[in-house]
Design a protein around this motif. Structure first.
Motif, mmCIF file in Angstrom:
data_model
loop_
_atom_site.group_PDB
_atom_site.id
_atom_site.type_symbol
_atom_site.label_atom_id
_atom_site.label_comp_id
_atom_site.label_asym_id
_atom_site.label_seq_id
_atom_site.Cartn_x
_atom_site.Cartn_y
_atom_site.Cartn_z
ATOM 1 N N SER A 148 52.459 55.620 52.510
ATOM 2 C CA SER A 148 52.115 54.695 51.431
ATOM 3 C C SER A 148 51.566 55.409 50.198
ATOM 4 O O SER A 148 51.182 56.582 50.232
ATOM 5 N N ARG A 169 42.205 51.868 49.714
ATOM 6 C CA ARG A 169 43.189 50.984 49.086
ATOM 7 C C ARG A 169 42.643 50.404 47.791
ATOM 8 O O ARG A 169 43.333 50.353 46.761
ATOM 9 N N ALA A 179 44.099 50.973 43.977
ATOM 10 C CA ALA A 179 44.460 49.878 43.079
ATOM 11 C C ALA A 179 43.751 50.027 41.735
ATOM 12 O O ALA A 179 44.345 49.783 40.667
ATOM 13 N N GLU A 215 51.149 46.898 38.816
ATOM 14 C CA GLU A 215 52.225 46.293 39.616
ATOM 15 C C GLU A 215 52.607 47.147 40.822
ATOM 16 O O GLU A 215 53.292 46.665 41.750
ATOM 17 N N SER A 232 52.007 48.478 44.227
ATOM 18 C CA SER A 232 51.126 48.129 45.344
ATOM 19 C C SER A 232 50.627 49.382 46.044
ATOM 20 O O SER A 232 51.408 50.298 46.329
ATOM 21 N N ASP A 288 50.051 49.644 49.002
ATOM 22 C CA ASP A 288 50.668 49.674 50.332
ATOM 23 C C ASP A 288 52.139 50.068 50.294
ATOM 24 O O ASP A 288 52.761 50.237 51.341
ATOM 25 N N ARG A 289 52.691 50.214 49.100
ATOM 26 C CA ARG A 289 54.127 50.481 48.997
ATOM 27 C C ARG A 289 54.456 51.894 49.480
ATOM 28 O O ARG A 289 53.700 52.848 49.247
#
Length: 507
Positions: free
Chosen positions: A99, A122, A126, A136, A138, A140-141
């Protein structure tokens, strides 16, 4: 008038040698807090070696490093990070199958009592992405799903997660479209306002004047100019310092439309070619001796078009013909046998065997011709490779050198030599001068025009609109997977093309 702050980084007499090569010879450099210090030089001038010394990847043979006023030995990349020195390389060092958050905090994981605090990591990711203007993305991507520009943002986020005081950016705009470049410059402005120092490496001289404060120029491992004001240095003066000669007209003279009968069969004929979700049905032709350019922003579908023609992607509609004969869709072998060659966008990852020799990289697509009774004729292989590399003035003139030791321009020449050896009829060029200095660019431009003059049909993609307009005979403008305009290159200018790629509608 306030005096300038003391340098955050000072290099004094830095020298570094590798077997047979003196990469750096007594280089001096100083970088001030909150400045953008631009590092210029041809490929092979020593830029990469210098930044690897600063980032701890190489140890200098001689010289001193002073960091925040103290003499320092930077023994490793992790030591550099602990000091507050982050490097964003041109070939991004991300782990693609994990990620964004895991990449951003790699080696700097947030933990408590021995346990990784995933939620905190996380949230911090962000926050950094928002500061970089990309909320935009994420946290978690998975990184492999991001565009090249998105991956670069992740690499910058990693630098910020380490609270970097000095960030080295190696060709950061190479994969970005104009809007993304503007965002990059906004990020750099914000960083320097906060006191972060930037060492910025680019071959785009207009960027240097736009964003830089001072310029240091390297040539043959030496600093031939130090601390030049970035906004007052003429392009011609910079080029002269970098190359030792003037390059006023880098694009070769365009000979005009290739002589061909009205009913002549195009060497390359693309009919209704499409890939769902990537580009709409497309028609194009390229005659022998013609250079056709595809102009568009990153993500417009340009590279996907080339890869589909080459067979690396399977089309959902349409067909490709070479010399009037259709190729098997989605089949690279069919394309290569028909005389199609591709120099891909990411040459190190997609075209080169970095640990192999120049010879093997040139002959890899032609090995059967050197097979004798099941044995490889290595002498014939070396002879053929040397003939073609000498024809292209590839330097150094050593077919047994590992390809990874060559500059970007010479690596690109090796890729082109590969297809010359196969006598290719169609040459697909995707970003042929990315990461290539101004002197080597002029050589590559002359080579591409010479190949066309000898009858090769060339289809060219470049993010640099002046490059497309300067090299191509005809230009297809691509926007969001559609060709929105087609015209002879002399009828277009950079402003018209930008209007079309950003505002245009299919026509």
């Amino acid at each position: 008038m306030a005096s300038a702050p003391p340098p955050i980084l000072t290099l004094s007499g830095i020298s570094k040698s590798f077997p047979g090569v003196r990469a750096l010879q007594g280089v001096d450099l100083d970088v001030l807090p909150g400045e953008v210090h631009c590092l210029l030089g041809q490929n092979g001038a020593g830029k990469s070696t210098l930044i690897k010394v600063v980032s701890g990847a190489h140890q200098p043979d001689a010289g001193e490093i002073t960091w925040q006023g103290e003499h320092t030995v930077i023994g490793s990349p992790s030591a550099a990070m602990r000091l507050g020195i982050a490097t964003i390389y041109q070939e991004l060092d991300l782990i693609e199958h994990v990620s964004v958050t895991e990449n951003v905090h790699l080696g700097n994981e947030k933990s408590k009592a021995g346990f990784v605090r995933r939620g905190a990591a996380r949230a911090a990711t962000a926050d950094i992405l928002a500061r970089l203007g990309h909320p935009e993305i994420s946290p978690d991507r998975i990184v492999s799903s991001l565009s090249a520009a998105g991956r670069q943002v992740v690499s910058m986020a990693r630098a910020l997660s380490h609270d970097a005081k000095l960030i080295i950016m190696d060709e950061p705009s190479a994969v970005l479209d104009p809007d993304e470049v503007n965002n990059l410059f906004r990020i750099v402005d914000n960083l320097t306002e906060a006191g972060v120092a930037i060492v910025y490496i680019s071959h785009r001289l207009e960027e240097i004047r736009r964003i830089g404060d001072r310029v240091t120029v390297l040539k043959d491992g030496r600093a031939v100019a130090r601390g030049l004001p970035a906004d007052t240095t003429a392009t011609r003066d910079i080029v002269s310092l970098m190359t030792g000669r003037d390059i006023e007209h880098p694009f070769p003279e365009r000979p005009g439309p290739p002589p061909a009968a009205a009913d002549a069969t195009p060497v390359l004929h693309v009919e209704g070619l499409a890939r769902e979700g990537e580009f709409a049905p497309l028609d194009l032709t390229v005659q022998a001796g013609e250079i056709v350019g595809l102009a568009g922003l990153v993500g417009s579908g340009r590279s996907e078009i080339l890869e589909t023609i080459y067979g690396a992607r399977r089309p959902t509609a349409g067909r490709v013909l070479v010399g009037g004969r259709p190729l098997r869709p989605g089949n690279v072998t069919s394309a290569v046998r028909a005389g199609v060659g591709l120099a891909p966008e990411e040459r190190k990852a997609q075209a080169l065997f970095l640990l192999d020799s120049v010879t093997r990289n040139v002959t890899i697509s032609s090995l059967p011709r050197f097979s004798r009774g099941g044995w490889l004729d290595r002498s014939g292989e070396r002879k053929a490779a040397r003939e073609h590399t000498r024809e292209l003035s590839l330097r150094p003139d050593n077919p047994e050198a590992r390809i990874r030791t060559l500059s970007g321009g010479n690596q690109q020449k090796a890729v082109l030599a590969r297809w010359l050896l196969r006598d290719c009829k169609v040459l697909l060029l995707d970003e042929p001068t990315r990461g290539v200095d101004v002197g080597a660019r002029a050589e590559l431009y002359a080579l591409i025009r010479r190949l066309a003059d000898e009858g090769v049909a060339v289809l060219l993609v470049s993010s640099e609109i002046p490059e497309v307009l300067g090299l191509a005979d005809r230009v297809l403008v691509v926007r969001e997977g559609q060709v929105v305009h087609t015209a002879p290159a002399p009828e277009l200018d950079e402003h018209r093309v930008l209007d079309l790629v950003m505002e245009g509608s299919p026509a």
